[in-house]
Every structure is written in structure tokens, then in C-alpha cells.
Design a protein around this motif. Structure first.
Motif, PDB file in Angstrom:
ATOM      1  N   THR A  94       0.853  -1.050   0.164  1.00 16.78           N
ATOM      2  CA  THR A  94       0.054  -0.522   0.421  1.00 16.78           C
ATOM      3  C   THR A  94       0.727   1.543  -0.311  1.00 16.78           C
ATOM      4  N   ASN A  95       0.488   2.018  -0.959  1.00 16.74           N
ATOM      5  CA  ASN A  95       1.226   3.183  -0.669  1.00 16.74           C
ATOM      6  C   ASN A  95       0.646   4.686  -0.542  1.00 16.74           C
ATOM      7  N   ASP A  96       1.318   5.638   0.230  1.00 22.03           N
ATOM      8  CA  ASP A  96       0.665   6.790   1.126  1.00 22.03           C
ATOM      9  C   ASP A  96       1.977   7.944   0.775  1.00 22.03           C
ATOM     10  N   SER A  97       1.381   9.023   0.713  1.00 18.22           N
ATOM     11  CA  SER A  97       2.874  10.044   0.605  1.00 18.22           C
ATOM     12  C   SER A  97       1.974  11.526   1.082  1.00 18.22           C
ATOM     13  N   TYR A  98       3.120  12.134   1.328  1.00 17.48           N
ATOM     14  CA  TYR A  98       3.159  13.737   2.066  1.00 17.48           C
ATOM     15  C   TYR A  98       3.762  14.680   2.120  1.00 17.48           C
ATOM     16  N   THR A  99       3.887  15.524   2.224  1.00 18.67           N
ATOM     17  CA  THR A  99       4.688  16.777   1.768  1.00 18.67           C
ATOM     18  C   THR A  99       5.117  16.896   3.732  1.00 18.67           C
ATOM     19  N   ARG A 116       6.919  16.374  -1.946  1.00 19.99           N
ATOM     20  CA  ARG A 116       6.826  15.264  -1.776  1.00 19.99           C
ATOM     21  C   ARG A 116       7.273  14.248  -1.342  1.00 19.99           C
ATOM     22  N   VAL A 117       6.802  13.095  -0.217  1.00 20.85           N
ATOM     23  CA  VAL A 117       7.043  11.301   0.346  1.00 20.85           C
ATOM     24  C   VAL A 117       6.734  10.871  -0.089  1.00 20.85           C
ATOM     25  N   ASP A 118       7.142   9.795  -1.140  1.00 22.62           N
ATOM     26  CA  ASP A 118       6.219   8.953  -0.912  1.00 22.62           C
ATOM     27  C   ASP A 118       6.611   7.744  -0.333  1.00 22.62           C
ATOM     28  N   THR A 119       5.563   6.856   0.907  1.00 20.68           N
ATOM     29  CA  THR A 119       6.239   5.823   1.203  1.00 20.68           C
ATOM     30  C   THR A 119       4.684   4.523   1.002  1.00 20.68           C
ATOM     31  N   THR A 120       5.722   3.364   1.155  1.00 24.34           N
ATOM     32  CA  THR A 120       5.363   2.193   0.259  1.00 24.34           C
ATOM     33  C   THR A 120       5.718   1.141   1.844  1.00 24.34           C
TER      34      THR A 120
END
Length: 154
Positions: free
Chosen positions: A36-41, A47-51
Motif C-alpha cells: 500500500t502506498n501513501d504520500s505526504y509533504t 512530496r515523500v512517498d512511502t510504501t
């Protein structure tokens, strides 16, 4: 008194083709991972993407259906509950593994749109070596359902 709730809902993509095994009693067990992926600033405005990776276990006829129809890279919606198992490794160290025991799986998108193998090719990869419940419980892959008479949970 209120009961606790143990419910997981995920929408993500398979990180590998499903692996199907059978218990000695003939119950199908399918395992795979879902990302699952998420992102935040961040503070700098970047922008930082996380998995996040989730280990999934499916039992019974649904396990066979998952093995037959979903591929690595395919998007799925699933519902289930968290389950943590423990065992001792060969050196006597206690190990833990938290998995999602899926009760419902919905295939999103078309099968084979992303994976390297087709469902018909993968059918031959299913492992049909019988294993007993104790062997599954001590493995790093799956655990037996906690149901009477070894019946699958669905």
C-alpha cells in the motif's frame, strides 16, 4: 462491556505471485504480499512517498481462487483481521510474524495486466505436498486456522 474490533481493510498491489499449499487434511492455504502506498509533504514542501508491505494469508476455496486469478502487480481489495504468530527458530530465538488473515478478496483490474506469469502458468506452481498443522504453525509462511476440526474460517 464493549468487545474489541480486529478488522483490516486494504487496497494495494500484489508484490509477488500467490503461493498455494495444502494442509494434510486438504485445506488450501495461499500466501502473498500486498503493498500500500501513501504520500505526504515534508517541512521543505517536498512530496515523500512511502510504501507499506503486508503479509496476507487466505484459507480454503478462496485461497485456490486467489492463486488461480491474481498476479504480481494486480490491485486487490481485501478485508480480514490481524493475526500474529510466534515460533522458535533453529537457534532457539523466538520469532514473530504479523499477517492479515483475509476473509474477502476482490480483484481490481484485469488479471495478468502487470505480472510476469499468467494464471494458467501459475496453476502448475501450486505446492501439493501435504503438511500437518504443526508444521504450518512453525513455518514463517502461514498458520492453521483456529477453527474446530481444522475447518477453514469461511
Amino acid at each position: 462491556m464493549a468487545r474489541g474490533v480486529n478488522k483490516v481493510v486494504l487496497v494495494g498491489r500484489l508484490g509477488q505471485d500467490p503461493e498455494l499449499k495444502y494442509t494434510n487434511s486438504g485445506t488450501a492455504v495461499c500466501t502473498f504480499s500486498v503493498a500500500t502506498n501513501d504520500s505526504y509533504t515534508n517541512r521543505d514542501g517536498e512530496r515523500v512517498d512511502t510504501t507499506e508491505w503486508h503479509n496476507i494469508v487466505v484459507w480454503g476455496r478462496l485461497a485456490e481462487i486467489c492463486n488461480e486469478y491474481i498476479d504480481k502487480g494486480q490491485q486487490v481489495y481485501l478485508e480480514g483481521q490481524l493475526q500474529t504468530r510466534s515460533w522458535e527458530d533453529r537457534d532457539g530465538n523466538k520469532k514473530y510474524r504479523t499477517e492479515v488473515k483475509a476473509r474477502d478478496v476482490v480483484f481490481l483490474g484485469r488479471p495478468g495486466t502487470k505480472g510476469s506469469s499468467t494464471p494458467s502458468n501459475r496453476r502448475s506452481k501450486a505446492v501439493h505436498e501435504p503438511m500437518d498443522a504443526a508444521e504450518y504453525a512453525s513455518s514463517e509462511k502461514v498458520s492453521p486456522p483456529n477453527e474446530p476440526n481444522g475447518a477453514p474460517p469461511f
